[in-house]
Design an enzyme around this catalytic site. Structure first.
Site, PDB file in Angstrom:
ATOM      1  N   MET A 142       0.845  -1.201   0.000  1.00 21.68           N
ATOM      2  CA  MET A 142       0.000   0.000   0.000  1.00 21.68           C
ATOM      3  C   MET A 142       0.877   1.246   0.000  1.00 21.68           C
ATOM      4  O   MET A 142       0.396   2.342   0.306  1.00 21.68           O
ATOM      5  CB  MET A 142      -0.920  -0.005   1.218  1.00 21.68           C
ATOM      6  N   GLY A 157      11.579  -2.415   5.092  1.00 22.04           N
ATOM      7  CA  GLY A 157      10.906  -3.722   5.099  1.00 22.04           C
ATOM      8  C   GLY A 157      10.319  -4.058   3.737  1.00 22.04           C
ATOM      9  O   GLY A 157      10.474  -5.171   3.224  1.00 22.04           O
ATOM     10  N   HIS A 158       9.636  -3.077   3.127  1.00 17.95           N
ATOM     11  CA  HIS A 158       9.056  -3.324   1.790  1.00 17.95           C
ATOM     12  C   HIS A 158      10.148  -3.642   0.774  1.00 17.95           C
ATOM     13  O   HIS A 158       9.978  -4.488  -0.097  1.00 17.95           O
ATOM     14  CB  HIS A 158       8.303  -2.085   1.289  1.00 17.95           C
ATOM     15  N   ARG A 210       3.126   2.761   9.714  1.00 19.92           N
ATOM     16  CA  ARG A 210       2.406   3.502  10.757  1.00 19.92           C
ATOM     17  C   ARG A 210       3.336   4.022  11.858  1.00 19.92           C
ATOM     18  O   ARG A 210       2.896   4.806  12.692  1.00 19.92           O
ATOM     19  CB  ARG A 210       1.292   2.633  11.340  1.00 19.92           C
ATOM     20  N   LEU A 246       6.525   3.398   1.797  1.00 21.57           N
ATOM     21  CA  LEU A 246       7.606   2.410   1.813  1.00 21.57           C
ATOM     22  C   LEU A 246       8.664   2.671   2.868  1.00 21.57           C
ATOM     23  O   LEU A 246       9.014   3.801   3.156  1.00 21.57           O
ATOM     24  CB  LEU A 246       8.302   2.366   0.452  1.00 21.57           C
ATOM     25  N   GLN A 281      -2.064 -11.967   8.430  1.00 25.70           N
ATOM     26  CA  GLN A 281      -2.376 -11.677   7.021  1.00 25.70           C
ATOM     27  C   GLN A 281      -1.698 -12.708   6.108  1.00 25.70           C
ATOM     28  O   GLN A 281      -2.308 -13.205   5.153  1.00 25.70           O
ATOM     29  CB  GLN A 281      -1.891 -10.268   6.678  1.00 25.70           C
ATOM     30  N   ASP A 298       3.165  -8.896   9.216  1.00 25.79           N
ATOM     31  CA  ASP A 298       1.718  -9.110   9.219  1.00 25.79           C
ATOM     32  C   ASP A 298       1.480 -10.618   9.158  1.00 25.79           C
ATOM     33  O   ASP A 298       1.052 -11.159   8.138  1.00 25.79           O
ATOM     34  CB  ASP A 298       1.093  -8.387   8.026  1.00 25.79           C
TER      35      ASP A 298
HETATM   36  O1  PAF Z   1       0.273  -5.565   3.856  1.00 19.92           O
HETATM   37  C1  PAF Z   1      -0.195  -4.712   3.070  1.00 19.92           C
HETATM   38  O2  PAF Z   1       0.433  -3.715   2.735  1.00 19.92           O
HETATM   39  C2  PAF Z   1      -1.609  -4.891   2.541  1.00 19.92           C
HETATM   40  O3  PAF Z   1      -2.441  -5.449   3.506  1.00 19.92           O
HETATM   41  C3  PAF Z   1      -1.668  -5.694   1.228  1.00 19.92           C
HETATM   42  C4  PAF Z   1      -1.210  -7.133   1.422  1.00 19.92           C
HETATM   43  C5  PAF Z   1      -0.814  -5.022   0.174  1.00 19.92           C
HETATM   44  C6  PAF Z   1      -3.111  -5.740   0.723  1.00 19.92           C
HETATM   45  O4  PAF Z   1      -3.610  -4.455   0.500  1.00 19.92           O
END
Ligand code: PAF
Length: 278
Positions: free
Chosen positions: A30, A36-37, A187, A33, A153, A150
């Protein structure tokens, strides 16, 4: 790096790469950045010849009282960072491309989605499972990478992809941390200086729990102590501190199975989550 905004353009590039014999990797994000990303992109690059990064702040995973409007958005900076980390294509669709008028289909993963974060954010995993299914089907990548930060998730997405026979391999990437142990998160930028100083306690608490469980101390006692410690250092609310089965996310009752310690707690405006293997 090329940016595309339509599913048709995304598919055209991904299938051209596949037809050329290349393996394709997908890194859904999302934006907002941080390191981690970028570690997800680098891991995808190790498993694929071409990496597609996606940038879409998914309204379906935010409740009306959550931070959808405040969520950090800087496509130019994120695009540069993705490109430097090795992504070749950025998919940054508009909301109407992803959810055209009349879009009603939802993907749900019962059970896994109802515990832990799901109990506090009941809308969340439906929104995540739906967008993740869409992105996986749109890109048809060989491998997709999601962060272990996450953790719940990641389990929801793995189960969804397995149940829907989506042939993309789902890889989890280790959590990137600041020098003091705080898990990197978009965040974290909501934290004031004092809150930032208290934030690594969530990692310290999880370490104490995993060390304690390994040393034979009861998980429930350790979680209660951890919760009290978070409140003590200034967290205003603790949603959960739990040790669960690493795969089912149900209470860990079988000591022979892998377990995971997870916590979610509010520090000022930020809801921080973290987890460690037990
Ligand atoms: O972890 C995230 O950034 C979001 O939950 C994802 C997996 C891109 C889905 O919108």
């Amino acid at each position: 790096m090329q940016t595309v905004r339509t599913i048709a353009d995304l598919r055209a590039q991904a299938s051209a790469w596949r037809q050329g014999g290349g393996r394709v990797g997908l890194v859904p994000t999302m934006g907002g950045l941080h390191e981690g990303h970028l570690s997800l992109v680098r891991l995808a690059r190790e498993h694929a010849d071409h990496v597609i990064a996606t940038l879409f702040v998914n309204p379906a995973q935010f409740a009306p009282n959550e931070d959808f409007d405040a969520y950090p958005r800087d496509e130019a900076a994120d695009g540069d960072a993705f490109s430097n980390a090795g992504a070749e294509l950025l998919f940054a669709p508009d909301i109407a491309e992803v959810y055209p008028p009349g879009h009603v289909t939802q993907v749900s993963v019962p059970g896994l989605s109802e515990v832990l974060d799901g109990a506090f954010r009941p809308h969340f995993f439906g929104g995540v499972a739906t967008i993740a299914a869409k992105l996986l089907i749109q890109a048809m990548a060989d491998v997709a990478v999601f962060g272990e930060k996450d953790y719940q998730q990641l389990q929801v997405i793995k189960r969804m992809a397995r149940d829907l026979d989506i042939p993309t391999e789902i890889l989890g990437a280790p959590t990137s941390r600041e020098a003091d142990g705080l898990a990197m998160s978009s965040r974290n930028r909501y934290l004031t200086e004092d809150e930032r100083a208290a934030a690594p306690t969530i990692f310290a608490v999880l370490q104490e729990i995993t060390d304690g469980v390994r040393g034979g101390v009861g998980a429930d006692d350790l979680c209660a102590i951890g919760r009290a410690r978070l409140l003590d250092v200034g967290f205003r609310d603790v949603d959960y501190v739990s040790v669960v089965d690493a795969e089912t996310l149900q209470p860990a009752t079988d000591a022979s199975r892998p377990a995971r310690a997870l916590a979610a707690a509010w520090l000022g405006k930020a809801r921080l989550i973290d987890n460690l293997p037990v």
